[in-house]
Design an enzyme around this catalytic site. Sequence first.
Site, PDB file in Angstrom:
ATOM      1  N   GLY A 181      43.943  37.511  11.153  1.00  0.00           N
ATOM      2  CA  GLY A 181      44.089  38.022   9.801  1.00  0.00           C
ATOM      3  C   GLY A 181      42.762  38.421   9.211  1.00  0.00           C
ATOM      4  O   GLY A 181      41.744  38.478   9.892  1.00  0.00           O
ATOM      5  N   ASP A 292      35.896  23.463  15.174  1.00  0.00           N
ATOM      6  CA  ASP A 292      35.334  24.817  15.134  1.00  0.00           C
ATOM      7  C   ASP A 292      34.215  24.871  14.098  1.00  0.00           C
ATOM      8  O   ASP A 292      34.085  25.849  13.362  1.00  0.00           O
ATOM      9  CB  ASP A 292      36.452  25.805  14.780  1.00  0.00           C
ATOM     10  CG  ASP A 292      36.054  27.244  15.097  1.00  0.00           C
ATOM     11  OD1 ASP A 292      35.099  27.454  15.872  1.00  0.00           O
ATOM     12  OD2 ASP A 292      36.703  28.164  14.564  1.00  0.00           O
TER      13      ASP A 292
HETATM   14  N1  ATP Z   1      36.744  30.914   0.599  1.00  0.00           N
HETATM   15  C1  ATP Z   1      35.928  31.884   1.001  1.00  0.00           C
HETATM   16  N2  ATP Z   1      35.046  32.434   0.150  1.00  0.00           N
HETATM   17  C2  ATP Z   1      34.200  33.407   0.544  1.00  0.00           C
HETATM   18  N3  ATP Z   1      34.168  33.894   1.800  1.00  0.00           N
HETATM   19  C3  ATP Z   1      35.022  33.396   2.709  1.00  0.00           C
HETATM   20  C4  ATP Z   1      35.953  32.367   2.363  1.00  0.00           C
HETATM   21  N4  ATP Z   1      36.666  32.060   3.465  1.00  0.00           N
HETATM   22  C5  ATP Z   1      36.216  32.853   4.447  1.00  0.00           C
HETATM   23  N5  ATP Z   1      35.226  33.671   4.013  1.00  0.00           N
HETATM   24  C6  ATP Z   1      34.495  34.674   4.793  1.00  0.00           C
HETATM   25  O1  ATP Z   1      35.354  35.164   5.812  1.00  0.00           O
HETATM   26  C7  ATP Z   1      34.838  34.815   7.122  1.00  0.00           C
HETATM   27  C8  ATP Z   1      35.987  34.492   8.064  1.00  0.00           C
HETATM   28  O2  ATP Z   1      36.715  33.424   7.527  1.00  0.00           O
HETATM   29  P1  ATP Z   1      37.491  32.363   8.436  1.00  0.00           P
HETATM   30  O3  ATP Z   1      36.570  31.892   9.508  1.00  0.00           O
HETATM   31  O4  ATP Z   1      38.101  31.336   7.545  1.00  0.00           O
HETATM   32  O5  ATP Z   1      38.606  33.281   9.049  1.00  0.00           O
HETATM   33  P2  ATP Z   1      39.541  32.941  10.246  1.00  0.00           P
HETATM   34  O6  ATP Z   1      40.635  33.933  10.214  1.00  0.00           O
HETATM   35  O7  ATP Z   1      39.967  31.517  10.196  1.00  0.00           O
HETATM   36  O8  ATP Z   1      38.511  33.160  11.446  1.00  0.00           O
HETATM   37  P3  ATP Z   1      38.550  32.575  12.921  1.00  0.00           P
HETATM   38  O9  ATP Z   1      39.547  33.403  13.658  1.00  0.00           O
HETATM   39  O10 ATP Z   1      37.124  32.764  13.394  1.00  0.00           O
HETATM   40  O11 ATP Z   1      38.916  31.129  12.831  1.00  0.00           O
HETATM   41  C9  ATP Z   1      33.891  33.643   6.864  1.00  0.00           C
HETATM   42  O12 ATP Z   1      32.897  33.561   7.861  1.00  0.00           O
HETATM   43  C10 ATP Z   1      33.321  34.006   5.494  1.00  0.00           C
HETATM   44  O13 ATP Z   1      32.256  34.943   5.606  1.00  0.00           O
END
Ligand code: ATP
Length: 438
Positions: A181, A292
């Site tokens: 996502g 992670d």
């Molecule tokens: N609450 C937040 N506020 C500001 N920026 C955010 C927030 N959550 C995520 N981000 C930004 O978005 C990026 C990706 O977020 P996140 O790692 O939660 O996504 P993910 O879909 O879980 O990724 P992965 O597949 O790597 O686990 C973070 O590295 C950060 O830069």
Amino acid sequence: MSSEEVRSAADAGGGAGRSGNVASSSVAPPPLSSGKQKQKATGVNRTWFIMSKAHQNDPGSVLKLLQKDPSLVDSRDYDNRTLLHMAAIYGWTDLAMFLLDHGADVNPQNRWNNTPLADAERGRKRSIIELLKSYGGLSLGHEGSHSEPIPPLLPNKRYWEIDPSEVELSSSKIIGKGSFGEILKAYWHGTCVAVKRILPSYSGDERVIREFRHEVDLLAKLRHPNIVQFLGAVTEKTPLMIITEYMEGGDLYQFLRKKGNLSPSRAIKFAIDIARGMAYLHNEPDVIVHRDLKPSNVLLVNSNAGHLKVGDFGLSKSIRVGNSNDVYRMTGETGSCRYMAPEVFLHRRYNKRVDVFSFAMILYQMLQGYTPYPLNSAYEATTLVSEGHRPSMNSQAFTPELQDLVKNCWAADMNARPSFLDILQRLEEMKNNMKKSA
Ligand SMILES: Nc1ncnc2c1ncn2[C@@H]1O[C@H](COP(=O)(O)OP(=O)(O)OP(=O)(O)O)[C@@H](O)[C@H]1O
């Protein structure tokens, strides 16, 4: 095998009931593993236990514990908050009266130098304000952004379900991308929030939906100043979304890319915030293994970089510590290679100390100024680490104490790695020594 090795959530029936546990205490407590043991707690445990009841917004239990042992009146947590601070924040007048009648200091100052009266004034707790003033309370501090009361969890399991119409996406901006996502900066009832939106192409994928639900269930149980706060989720309509507080300062990876290596004092400050969040997650018996932990999953509250929080629980596992001889065995490769503990990379049995290893890699990066083995691919870097190599610490920022800490935390033997509560104590000591010698 160590007493801290754990078994899988599936084996143990999942990690239930984490309603506001705190890992904060004035002294690192030995782990508590059962209700009965809690009753027989040692002095150190008693302090931890009573503070955890206060953080759970449970004044009834706090009062009972105090009646049994009034010597606990001046108990403090890691942020130097006393029970009187908690009473002032939550407005527990009877408890405040008991504390003051039993000799509690009326003007203790917490980590942000706030006295209970300053906290009560911020929260407009009128009866406590009057009470504290009548006992000679002084209003010092006022700068604490960490003293707002946390509302108790509602019994309704789906209190967090959000209707997608509540989320203003028309002017949203993509701020990050994940595996399934994207992360958007959007508005929810006029408040800036981060929205993790599952891409429509994955909305029908059972595995993705299962993982998404797992993340929501886990996030909804977490409340800690160093954990990105969950606000709600859209689970009944598509696109599926998780809404959390928006972290204006972005992630630590971007921050370090811009800043290079940090001074020891700043790295210690950042490390303390991360370790606090992690100590909360690792709090037994409902242990959450993040799995992670990496700089891009550590977020900065604002551009002043004064406060960090751990986020992204997509891969986390909730584990109830049961049979101390069991371990969790990973079925597939998980987490981000470069920060990954060798036992995870090698598909061996592992426990919550995998997060301590990742923490060491983050601390290394903060002090060294670049990622471990920057010239190698993430896979090559992890292979080197699994073979027993470790990156060299050749930046001036590595004080002998920080070097020792990094070495202990990335020990090949997971059971030789310290717990996050031990880490916190060591970091706090380093911080205090630096203050003294400044
Ligand atoms: N609450 C937040 N506020 C500001 N920026 C955010 C927030 N959550 C995520 N981000 C930004 O978005 C990026 C990706 O977020 P996140 O790692 O939660 O996504 P993910 O879909 O879980 O990724 P992965 O597949 O790597 O686990 C973070 O590295 C950060 O830069």
